[in-house]
Motif scaffolding. Structure first.
Motif, short mmCIF file in Angstrom:
data_model
loop_
_atom_site.label_atom_id
_atom_site.label_comp_id
_atom_site.label_asym_id
_atom_site.label_seq_id
_atom_site.Cartn_x
_atom_site.Cartn_y
_atom_site.Cartn_z
N GLN A 102 -14.56 -3.43 8.64
CA GLN A 102 -13.57 -4.35 8.06
C GLN A 102 -13.02 -3.85 6.72
O GLN A 102 -12.60 -4.65 5.89
N THR A 103 -13.04 -2.55 6.52
CA THR A 103 -12.44 -1.97 5.32
C THR A 103 -11.32 -1.02 5.72
O THR A 103 -11.18 -0.66 6.89
N ALA A 104 -10.54 -0.61 4.74
CA ALA A 104 -9.42 0.31 5.00
C ALA A 104 -9.87 1.76 5.03
O ALA A 104 -9.03 2.65 5.13
N PHE A 105 -11.19 1.99 4.95
CA PHE A 105 -11.70 3.36 4.89
C PHE A 105 -12.80 3.58 5.93
O PHE A 105 -13.42 2.63 6.41
N GLU A 106 -13.01 4.83 6.22
CA GLU A 106 -14.12 5.26 7.07
C GLU A 106 -15.01 6.18 6.24
O GLU A 106 -14.56 7.19 5.72
N ILE A 107 -16.29 5.81 6.10
CA ILE A 107 -17.21 6.60 5.29
C ILE A 107 -17.60 7.86 6.04
O ILE A 107 -18.13 7.80 7.16
N ARG A 163 0.84 -1.19 0.00
CA ARG A 163 0.00 0.00 0.00
C ARG A 163 0.88 1.25 0.00
O ARG A 163 2.00 1.25 0.52
N ASP A 164 0.36 2.32 -0.58
CA ASP A 164 1.06 3.59 -0.58
C ASP A 164 0.79 4.27 0.76
O ASP A 164 -0.28 4.84 0.98
N VAL A 217 -14.73 9.35 1.72
CA VAL A 217 -14.09 8.43 2.66
C VAL A 217 -12.74 8.99 3.10
O VAL A 217 -12.13 9.80 2.40
N ARG A 218 -12.32 8.55 4.26
CA ARG A 218 -10.96 8.82 4.73
C ARG A 218 -10.33 7.49 5.14
O ARG A 218 -11.03 6.56 5.57
N THR A 219 -9.03 7.41 5.02
CA THR A 219 -8.34 6.16 5.30
C THR A 219 -8.32 5.89 6.80
O THR A 219 -8.05 6.78 7.61
N ASN A 220 -8.62 4.66 7.17
CA ASN A 220 -8.52 4.21 8.54
C ASN A 220 -7.17 3.51 8.70
O ASN A 220 -7.00 2.35 8.31
N LEU A 221 -6.19 4.24 9.24
CA LEU A 221 -4.82 3.72 9.30
C LEU A 221 -4.72 2.44 10.11
O LEU A 221 -3.85 1.61 9.85
N ALA A 222 -5.61 2.27 11.08
CA ALA A 222 -5.55 1.07 11.92
C ALA A 222 -5.98 -0.18 11.17
O ALA A 222 -5.68 -1.30 11.59
N GLN A 223 -6.70 -0.01 10.04
CA GLN A 223 -7.21 -1.17 9.31
C GLN A 223 -6.70 -1.21 7.87
O GLN A 223 -7.28 -1.91 7.04
N VAL A 224 -5.67 -0.45 7.57
CA VAL A 224 -5.14 -0.47 6.21
C VAL A 224 -4.63 -1.86 5.86
O VAL A 224 -4.87 -2.38 4.76
N ILE A 225 -3.95 -2.51 6.81
CA ILE A 225 -3.46 -3.86 6.58
C ILE A 225 -4.60 -4.84 6.86
O ILE A 225 -5.12 -4.91 7.96
N GLY A 226 -4.98 -5.57 5.85
CA GLY A 226 -6.05 -6.54 6.00
C GLY A 226 -7.44 -5.99 5.73
O GLY A 226 -8.40 -6.76 5.67
N ALA A 263 -10.54 -4.16 3.57
CA ALA A 263 -11.01 -4.23 2.18
C ALA A 263 -10.71 -2.92 1.47
O ALA A 263 -10.56 -1.86 2.08
N THR A 264 -10.67 -2.98 0.14
CA THR A 264 -10.29 -1.83 -0.68
C THR A 264 -11.52 -1.05 -1.14
O THR A 264 -12.64 -1.30 -0.70
N GLU A 265 -11.29 -0.09 -2.06
CA GLU A 265 -12.36 0.77 -2.54
C GLU A 265 -13.46 -0.02 -3.22
O GLU A 265 -14.64 0.35 -3.13
N GLU A 266 -13.10 -1.07 -3.94
CA GLU A 266 -14.09 -1.85 -4.67
C GLU A 266 -15.15 -2.41 -3.72
O GLU A 266 -16.35 -2.43 -4.05
N THR A 267 -14.73 -2.84 -2.53
CA THR A 267 -15.68 -3.37 -1.56
C THR A 267 -16.60 -2.27 -1.05
O THR A 267 -17.81 -2.48 -0.89
N VAL A 268 -16.06 -1.08 -0.81
CA VAL A 268 -16.88 0.05 -0.35
C VAL A 268 -17.92 0.40 -1.41
O VAL A 268 -19.11 0.61 -1.11
#
Length: 293
Positions: free
Chosen positions: A227-232, A127-128, A171-180, A182-187
């Motif tokens: 369970q995603t890497a983002f917070e809506i 991930r970047d 959305v904003r990135t949830n740094l605590a859940q970036v690893i593991g 889900a990505t944008e497609e899931t959102v």
């Protein structure tokens, strides 16, 4: 005389050894002096022997020194786990040392809790990490469905009217859940499912057209970002179009199907009546034959 020659030979050997050693020291000094002086003047704590060891470990001293100097200048150091050994380990693991340090500095300035180990893990996961921190500070907008798609989300209200919807998800990135996580497609998939479900729960399409935010509130209440890497942050309905009267079309198709079934049943009854008639005619002929006999 031989003793004098031996003494001169030893002297020449010593002088040659001193010259070679001096040349080696001079070469090391010339190669690493710039990095050493940068480290010394900024308090990075990387000595000349550390720089020499990096060469033997096949580590680029320029990358390590620059990263450590950036961290020290930003007020970060060994207390946050950013040591020269840690930087070397991440470099040898194939990570982007400079990007990790930039991400940690950006998170530190924005008052986000991002440790050196977390940043290294995110970077090694592919991930970047710097983009993740930027998205945490400045939320980004995701089109649902994607902008390059010609189709919109299609939902049918209870009165049978189809609505085509386009939404924008912030959305904003949830740094605590970036690893593991889900990505944008899931959102996008979850938001699309929630919008279609919200339209389907409306009594009429007019209710949706009158208050589009009821769909947004309904979708947000379902916690689709778990369970995603983002917070809506928000879901906004960008466009709504009234489509076909799917209910009427389905009713027409059902009526036509019922008519075909009725025709088939009527044809079956007619066939049975004809068969019964033929049986009666055959019975009459049989009786007539008996009478003649």
């Amino acid at each position: 005389m031989p003793d004098q020659d031996a003494t001169q030979l030893i002297t020449l050997i010593v002088i040659a050894a001193v010259l070679v050693f001096g040349l080696i020291v001079l070469a090391i000094f010339i190669r690493y002096f710039r990095f050493w002086i940068q480290s010394k003047t900024t308090g990075a704590g990387i000595g000349i022997f550390d720089l020499l060891g990096m060469t033997f470990r096949k580590v680029d001293p320029k990358v390590i020194v620059r990263a450590k100097v950036m961290a020290v200048q930003a007020g970060l150091g060994d207390a946050e786990g950013i040591t020269s050994k840690g930087l070397e380990a991440h470099y040898l693991a194939g990570g982007n040392v400079a990007l990790v340090i930039k991400a940690i500095i950006a998170a530190h300035k924005a008052k986000f809790d991002l440790t050196f180990k977390q940043a290294c893990a995110i970077d090694l996961a592919g991930r970047d990490v710097f983009e993740a921190v930027q998205t945490s500070v400045y939320p980004k907008v995701i089109d649902c469905p994607p902008r390059n798609s010609s189709q919109a989300l299609s939902g049918v209200a209870r009165n049978g009217i189809e609505l085509r919807v386009r939404a924008r998800v912030t959305v904003r990135t949830n740094l605590a859940q970036v690893i593991g996580g889900a990505t944008e497609e899931t959102v996008i998939a979850r938001v699309g499912e929630g919008i279609v479900s919200g339209i389907g729960s409306a009594g009429t399409h007019l209710e949706v057209l009158e208050t589009p935010d009821r769909i947004s509130k309904r979708v947000l209440s379902r916690r689709l970002d778990s369970q995603t890497a983002f917070e809506i942050v928000s879901i906004d309905i960008a466009d709504i179009e009234v489509g076909d009267n799917v209910g009427a079309r389905l009713q027409g198709d059902q009526a036509e199907a019922d008519m075909k079934v009725a025709r088939a049943r009527a044809e079956g009854r007619r066939a049975l009546a004809v068969a019964a008639e033929q049986e009666k005619i055959a019975h009459i002929e049989e009786n007539r034959a008996k009478l003649v006999e």
